[in-house]
Write a protein that holds these residues in place. Structure first.
Motif, PDB file in Angstrom:
ATOM      1  N   LYS A 208       0.877  -1.181   0.000  1.00 55.71           N
ATOM      2  CA  LYS A 208       0.000   0.000   0.000  1.00 55.71           C
ATOM      3  C   LYS A 208       0.911   1.227   0.000  1.00 55.71           C
ATOM      4  O   LYS A 208       1.356   1.697   1.045  1.00 55.71           O
ATOM      5  CB  LYS A 208      -0.921  -0.018   1.214  1.00 55.71           C
ATOM      6  CG  LYS A 208      -1.846  -1.248   1.228  1.00 55.71           C
ATOM      7  CD  LYS A 208      -2.540  -1.416   2.565  1.00 55.71           C
ATOM      8  CE  LYS A 208      -3.369  -2.701   2.548  1.00 55.71           C
ATOM      9  NZ  LYS A 208      -3.988  -2.974   3.871  1.00 55.71           N
ATOM     10  N   ALA A 210       1.848   5.094  -1.272  1.00 58.33           N
ATOM     11  CA  ALA A 210       1.304   6.386  -1.698  1.00 58.33           C
ATOM     12  C   ALA A 210       2.281   7.103  -2.631  1.00 58.33           C
ATOM     13  O   ALA A 210       3.492   6.865  -2.588  1.00 58.33           O
ATOM     14  CB  ALA A 210       1.008   7.256  -0.478  1.00 58.33           C
ATOM     15  N   TYR A 244      -4.461   6.650  -2.553  1.00 58.58           N
ATOM     16  CA  TYR A 244      -3.068   6.789  -2.136  1.00 58.58           C
ATOM     17  C   TYR A 244      -2.284   7.765  -3.014  1.00 58.58           C
ATOM     18  O   TYR A 244      -1.079   7.931  -2.834  1.00 58.58           O
ATOM     19  CB  TYR A 244      -2.370   5.426  -2.158  1.00 58.58           C
ATOM     20  CG  TYR A 244      -2.960   4.394  -1.211  1.00 58.58           C
ATOM     21  CD1 TYR A 244      -3.738   4.763  -0.127  1.00 58.58           C
ATOM     22  CD2 TYR A 244      -2.724   3.034  -1.429  1.00 58.58           C
ATOM     23  CE1 TYR A 244      -4.269   3.816   0.725  1.00 58.58           C
ATOM     24  CE2 TYR A 244      -3.244   2.076  -0.569  1.00 58.58           C
ATOM     25  CZ  TYR A 244      -4.022   2.468   0.507  1.00 58.58           C
ATOM     26  OH  TYR A 244      -4.550   1.529   1.352  1.00 58.58           O
ATOM     27  N   TYR A 264      -4.515  11.003   6.007  1.00 59.22           N
ATOM     28  CA  TYR A 264      -3.878   9.734   6.381  1.00 59.22           C
ATOM     29  C   TYR A 264      -4.540   9.145   7.628  1.00 59.22           C
ATOM     30  O   TYR A 264      -4.838   7.937   7.678  1.00 59.22           O
ATOM     31  CB  TYR A 264      -2.387   9.969   6.620  1.00 59.22           C
ATOM     32  CG  TYR A 264      -1.660   8.812   7.268  1.00 59.22           C
ATOM     33  CD1 TYR A 264      -1.335   7.670   6.541  1.00 59.22           C
ATOM     34  CD2 TYR A 264      -1.290   8.859   8.610  1.00 59.22           C
ATOM     35  CE1 TYR A 264      -0.673   6.611   7.127  1.00 59.22           C
ATOM     36  CE2 TYR A 264      -0.628   7.807   9.208  1.00 59.22           C
ATOM     37  CZ  TYR A 264      -0.324   6.684   8.469  1.00 59.22           C
ATOM     38  OH  TYR A 264       0.332   5.633   9.064  1.00 59.22           O
ATOM     39  N   LYS A 270      -4.840   2.180   5.711  1.00 58.31           N
ATOM     40  CA  LYS A 270      -3.737   3.136   5.576  1.00 58.31           C
ATOM     41  C   LYS A 270      -2.604   2.589   4.706  1.00 58.31           C
ATOM     42  O   LYS A 270      -2.315   1.389   4.719  1.00 58.31           O
ATOM     43  CB  LYS A 270      -3.184   3.511   6.956  1.00 58.31           C
ATOM     44  CG  LYS A 270      -4.130   4.363   7.799  1.00 58.31           C
ATOM     45  CD  LYS A 270      -3.499   4.681   9.135  1.00 58.31           C
ATOM     46  CE  LYS A 270      -4.317   5.699   9.909  1.00 58.31           C
ATOM     47  NZ  LYS A 270      -5.718   5.322  10.084  1.00 58.31           N
ATOM     48  N   PHE A 271      -1.968   3.505   3.968  1.00 62.76           N
ATOM     49  CA  PHE A 271      -0.747   3.134   3.247  1.00 62.76           C
ATOM     50  C   PHE A 271       0.408   3.016   4.243  1.00 62.76           C
ATOM     51  O   PHE A 271       0.380   3.602   5.326  1.00 62.76           O
ATOM     52  CB  PHE A 271      -0.426   4.143   2.136  1.00 62.76           C
ATOM     53  CG  PHE A 271      -0.484   5.582   2.556  1.00 62.76           C
ATOM     54  CD1 PHE A 271       0.582   6.165   3.220  1.00 62.76           C
ATOM     55  CD2 PHE A 271      -1.601   6.364   2.279  1.00 62.76           C
ATOM     56  CE1 PHE A 271       0.555   7.501   3.599  1.00 62.76           C
ATOM     57  CE2 PHE A 271      -1.655   7.691   2.651  1.00 62.76           C
ATOM     58  CZ  PHE A 271      -0.579   8.264   3.319  1.00 62.76           C
ATOM     59  N   VAL A 274       5.529   5.805   1.286  1.00 60.55           N
ATOM     60  CA  VAL A 274       5.247   7.002   0.488  1.00 60.55           C
ATOM     61  C   VAL A 274       6.416   7.270  -0.451  1.00 60.55           C
ATOM     62  O   VAL A 274       7.560   7.404  -0.002  1.00 60.55           O
ATOM     63  CB  VAL A 274       5.031   8.249   1.373  1.00 60.55           C
ATOM     64  CG1 VAL A 274       4.642   9.443   0.502  1.00 60.55           C
ATOM     65  CG2 VAL A 274       3.989   8.003   2.447  1.00 60.55           C
TER      66      VAL A 274
END
Length: 374
Positions: A208, A210, A244, A264, A270-271, A274
């Motif tokens: 996951k 972003a 994301y 967020y 949630k991611f 990033v």
């Protein structure tokens, strides 16, 4: 005692500055009177330090000033040389002051173009107003060629770039470009380097991920980074979540950092990693996280930027290293060929991509989910 120490330090600074100015004046006068002729190699920093009885730091400051004024140029691994005092000038438009971007400038000078022309630097700080002021000065002057790192946000200054083309002034772009102008562009390879970093995230269990940038407009090389982000998801078989992908609504809108973290915190799914469009964005993200949470490490987010600036080393996040010296040298070499008429017409408008290198520093492991391996 405090007053005495302060006064002593003040006196030391004054003496230090006077020595640097004295050394600059001495070398500049030898260049002006051609005791040091064009192309002559200067003595080493140590030799100048011994000769004038000053520290190497003082010597370095004097040499940097001479470089800023295009009196000398440097060739990496070789030394400093006297630049041509020819009235013909090359304009170099870059975002930052010389001392903050010396690797790129050293690369341009190492192409030997500094030996034949007077190099004049213009610093835009990535502001349209500064770029326009520089271009107006160049259009009103006598320049043999221009190397430009365009401000990436819009086409506000395209009229002045068109003027340069109409006056047949050779032009080379670095990093960004204005597509209708048919100008050579020297860039770092971005797509595959980004894919490599995203794969590293995935290999450590992050599925996951972003994508984050702090300004509305996107340059061609930044678009390539986004393409690398997308392709890494496709090739790894993990899903892509639009939630994301975070883009600022306004240019350089740091005020949206709180929105990012509000967003967020509100996410149920949630991611965990990033990818930031560049190191500056990554560092601002982490700075704000530190203000908000006290210690951004407790978020346990894997962070990556792009550029390998000092902030990435200080804050220990992963990044991608661009070879700014090679970019500068290639741009200088191309401009020299354009001026002499030896650059192939079929390569006008071509993108010259130079290799980038992923720098993996800190990627925390995450509980591995099912990932299709290709």
């Amino acid at each position: 005692m405090y007053l005495t120490l302060t006064t002593a330090r003040f006196c030391f600074i004054i003496v230090y500055m006077k020595r640097a100015v004295f050394l600059y004046d001495q070398i500049f006068e030898m260049i002006r009177t051609e005791i040091l002729p064009t192309g002559k190699k200067l003595p080493s920093e140590q030799a100048l330090s011994d000769r004038f009885g000053c520290s190497r730091k003082t010597v370095r400051n004097a040499l940097n000033r001479l470089k800023q004024e295009s009196a000398i140029y440097s060739i990496q691994g070789s030394g400093n040389y006297v630049a041509s005092q020819n009235t013909k000038k090359i304009a170099i438009i870059i975002p930052w002051e010389y001392t903050n971007n010396s690797t790129l400038a050293d690369g341009i000078e190492s192409s030997a173009i500094g030996c034949e022309y007077h190099l004049e630097y213009f610093f835009t700080e990535n502001l349209i107003s500064q770029e326009r002021r520089a271009l107006q000065s160049i259009c009103g002057g006598d320049y043999a060629g221009v190397i430009s790192w365009p401000v990436p946000f819009d086409f506000t200054d395209i009229d002045l770039f068109v003027q340069l083309k109409q006056r047949h002034i050779p032009l080379v772009f670095i990093d960004s470009y204005i597509c209708p102008l048919n100008v050579p562009v020297v860039v770092s390879e971005s797509k595959n380097a980004t894919k490599s970093v995203i794969r590293q995230f995935i290999n450590r269990g992050h599925t996951k991920i972003a994508f984050f940038r702090l300004h509305r407009n996107i340059t061609a090389t930044e678009r390539n980074r986004f393409e690398g982000y997308i392709e890494a998801h496709i090739e790894s078989g993990i899903g892509l979540n639009n939630a994301y992908i975070f883009n600022s609504k306004e240019p350089n809108c740091e005020e949206e950092l709180p929105d990012f973290f509000d967003y967020y915190e509100a996410l149920e799914d949630k991611f965990t990693a990033v990818f930031c469009i560049n190191d500056i964005t990554a560092s601002r993200l982490l700075d704000y996280a530190k203000q908000r949470y006290g210690d951004y490490m407790q978020l346990n987010l894997a962070i990556c930027g792009f550029d390998n600036l000092e902030c990435s080393k200080e804050m220990n996040f992963s990044t991608v290293q661009q070879n700014f010296f090679a970019i500068g040298k290639t741009a200088g070499t191309i401009l020299k060929k354009l001026i002499s008429g030896n650059y192939p017409k079929k390569l006008l408008g071509a993108h010259i991509e130079l290799p980038s290198k992923p720098i993996i520093r800190h990627i925390p492991f995450h509980a591995v989910e099912n990932v299709v391996q290709h």
